[in-house]
Write a protein that holds these residues in place. Structure first.
Motif, short mmCIF file in Angstrom:
data_model
loop_
_atom_site.label_atom_id
_atom_site.label_comp_id
_atom_site.label_asym_id
_atom_site.label_seq_id
_atom_site.Cartn_x
_atom_site.Cartn_y
_atom_site.Cartn_z
N ILE A 30 0.85 -1.20 0.00
CA ILE A 30 0.00 0.00 0.00
C ILE A 30 0.88 1.23 0.00
CG2 ILE A 30 -1.62 1.36 1.39
CD1 ILE A 30 -2.78 -1.30 2.40
N THR A 31 0.53 2.20 -0.86
CA THR A 31 1.14 3.52 -0.78
C THR A 31 0.06 4.54 -0.44
OG1 THR A 31 0.92 3.85 -3.18
CG2 THR A 31 3.01 2.96 -2.38
N ILE A 32 0.45 5.56 0.29
CA ILE A 32 -0.49 6.60 0.71
C ILE A 32 0.07 7.95 0.29
CG2 ILE A 32 -1.76 7.63 2.63
CD1 ILE A 32 -1.36 5.04 4.19
N GLY A 33 -0.67 8.65 -0.58
CA GLY A 33 -0.25 9.94 -1.07
C GLY A 33 -0.74 11.08 -0.20
N ARG A 34 -0.60 12.29 -0.70
CA ARG A 34 -0.88 13.49 0.10
C ARG A 34 -2.34 13.60 0.52
NH1 ARG A 34 2.82 15.63 -3.76
NH2 ARG A 34 1.10 16.38 -5.04
N GLU A 35 -3.26 13.05 -0.28
CA GLU A 35 -4.68 13.12 0.07
C GLU A 35 -5.16 11.85 0.75
OE1 GLU A 35 -3.44 16.02 -2.23
OE2 GLU A 35 -3.81 14.22 -3.39
N GLY A 67 5.30 11.11 -1.42
CA GLY A 67 5.04 12.51 -1.72
C GLY A 67 4.45 12.71 -3.10
N ARG A 68 3.33 12.09 -3.35
CA ARG A 68 2.62 12.27 -4.63
C ARG A 68 1.20 12.72 -4.35
NH1 ARG A 68 -1.04 8.46 -4.12
NH2 ARG A 68 -0.52 6.32 -3.59
N GLY A 69 0.52 13.17 -5.37
CA GLY A 69 -0.90 13.46 -5.25
C GLY A 69 -1.69 12.16 -5.17
N ALA A 104 -8.45 3.10 -12.83
CA ALA A 104 -7.10 3.64 -12.96
C ALA A 104 -6.90 4.75 -11.94
CB ALA A 104 -6.85 4.17 -14.37
N HIS A 105 -5.68 4.86 -11.45
CA HIS A 105 -5.29 5.86 -10.46
C HIS A 105 -4.25 6.78 -11.09
CE1 HIS A 105 -3.05 7.29 -6.81
NE2 HIS A 105 -1.99 6.96 -7.53
N VAL A 106 -4.38 8.07 -10.85
CA VAL A 106 -3.37 9.04 -11.24
C VAL A 106 -2.90 9.77 -9.99
CG1 VAL A 106 -2.88 11.15 -12.54
CG2 VAL A 106 -4.25 9.36 -13.58
N GLY A 107 -1.62 9.72 -9.73
CA GLY A 107 -1.04 10.43 -8.60
C GLY A 107 0.38 10.84 -8.96
N VAL A 108 0.63 12.12 -9.05
CA VAL A 108 1.92 12.59 -9.54
C VAL A 108 2.59 13.50 -8.53
CG1 VAL A 108 1.04 12.47 -11.91
CG2 VAL A 108 1.06 14.67 -10.72
N ALA A 109 3.88 13.65 -8.73
CA ALA A 109 4.67 14.65 -8.02
C ALA A 109 5.44 15.44 -9.07
CB ALA A 109 5.63 13.99 -7.02
#
Length: 247
Positions: free
Chosen positions: A58-63, A87-89, A154-159
């Protein structure tokens, strides 16, 4: 071959180095991504793309929030699901074999694209990918990604740091969907679905990966693509090994 969308404002004749690495531990990915970000920050005429799968975790981003993860610490340990804050969205994401994970490391300033538009373009890639498999998908502006039949696919999470992107796009090709009932990916109320569940076609990770590479190259205007199947640390910098990208 998918037709290349018209993108006249992206830089022409740019080479994309694509690393198709198979299964990759998340911590190894983080180190590799950091190295590529460093390289591209120093040479903005280059761009890279990592395509891989991650073991369960599991990864957990900023939100994100631990409230979106149902199993407690002991249950996660029993399942051998490591948890990483990144540290991604985006929010929580459950990684499983059967996903295609796509991390573009792009110099956005050289591509003449803002961070906000970049996120929208990745969502458009996810939607186009679904359409290739006969799946009607929609971009999700509230939780960047794409949904099909009311469930995220699909998931989008960027830095973005100093105009260089990292992290990116994850598509469920054909993972086991049962574990997604225990994790509210990106805070969505319904569990994630997959291309295999929504499509009448047979879905293979290798086919999804190849199509995703083609869609990314076309949408962002890369006319030449170098493909590698080894860790970049074992390769010289790929300045003279580019092959034309078919369109």
């Amino acid at each position: 071959m998918t037709e290349r969308p018209e993108q006249p404002d992206f830089a022409p004749e740019r080479v994309l180095s694509a690393y198709l690495l198979g299964a990759l531990e998340f911590d190894a990915l983080t180190a590799l991504q950091r190295r590529l970000v460093y390289d591209i920050s120093g040479d903005r005429d280059t761009a890279a793309l990592i395509l891989c799968e991650h073991p369960p975790g599991i990864t957990i981003g900023r939100e994100g929030s631990v409230a979106h993860v149902r199993p407690n610490t002991n249950a996660l340990a029993a399942r051998r699901w490591p948890v990483r804050w990144v540290g991604r969205g985006g929010g929580v994401m459950l990684h499983q074999p059967g996903q295609v994970v796509c991390y573009p490391i792009f110099p956005l300033d050289s591509l003449n694209i803002t961070a906000g538009r970049y996120v929208n373009e990745l969502q458009a890639v996810a939607v186009d990918l679904c359409h290739e498999f006969g799946v009607e998908a929609l971009p999700d502006q509230a939780r960047p990604g794409a949904s099909a039949n009311g469930r995220r696919i699909a998931h989008v999470g960027v830095a973005v740091r100093s105009w260089v992107s990292s992290f990116g796009l994850i598509v469920n090709a054909n993972p086991d969907l049962e574990p997604f009932r225990d994790v509210r990916c990106d805070g969505a109320p319904a569990p994630m679905t997959s291309l295999q569940r929504e499509s009448s076609l047979r879905v293979r990770v290798s086919g999804v990966r190849q199509l995703l590479l083609e869609l990314i190259a076309a949408r962002f205007g890369f006319t030449r693509v170098s493909v590698f199947h080894n860790h970049p640390a074992d390769l010289p910098r790929p300045k003279h090994h580019a092959l034309p990208h078919a369109s």
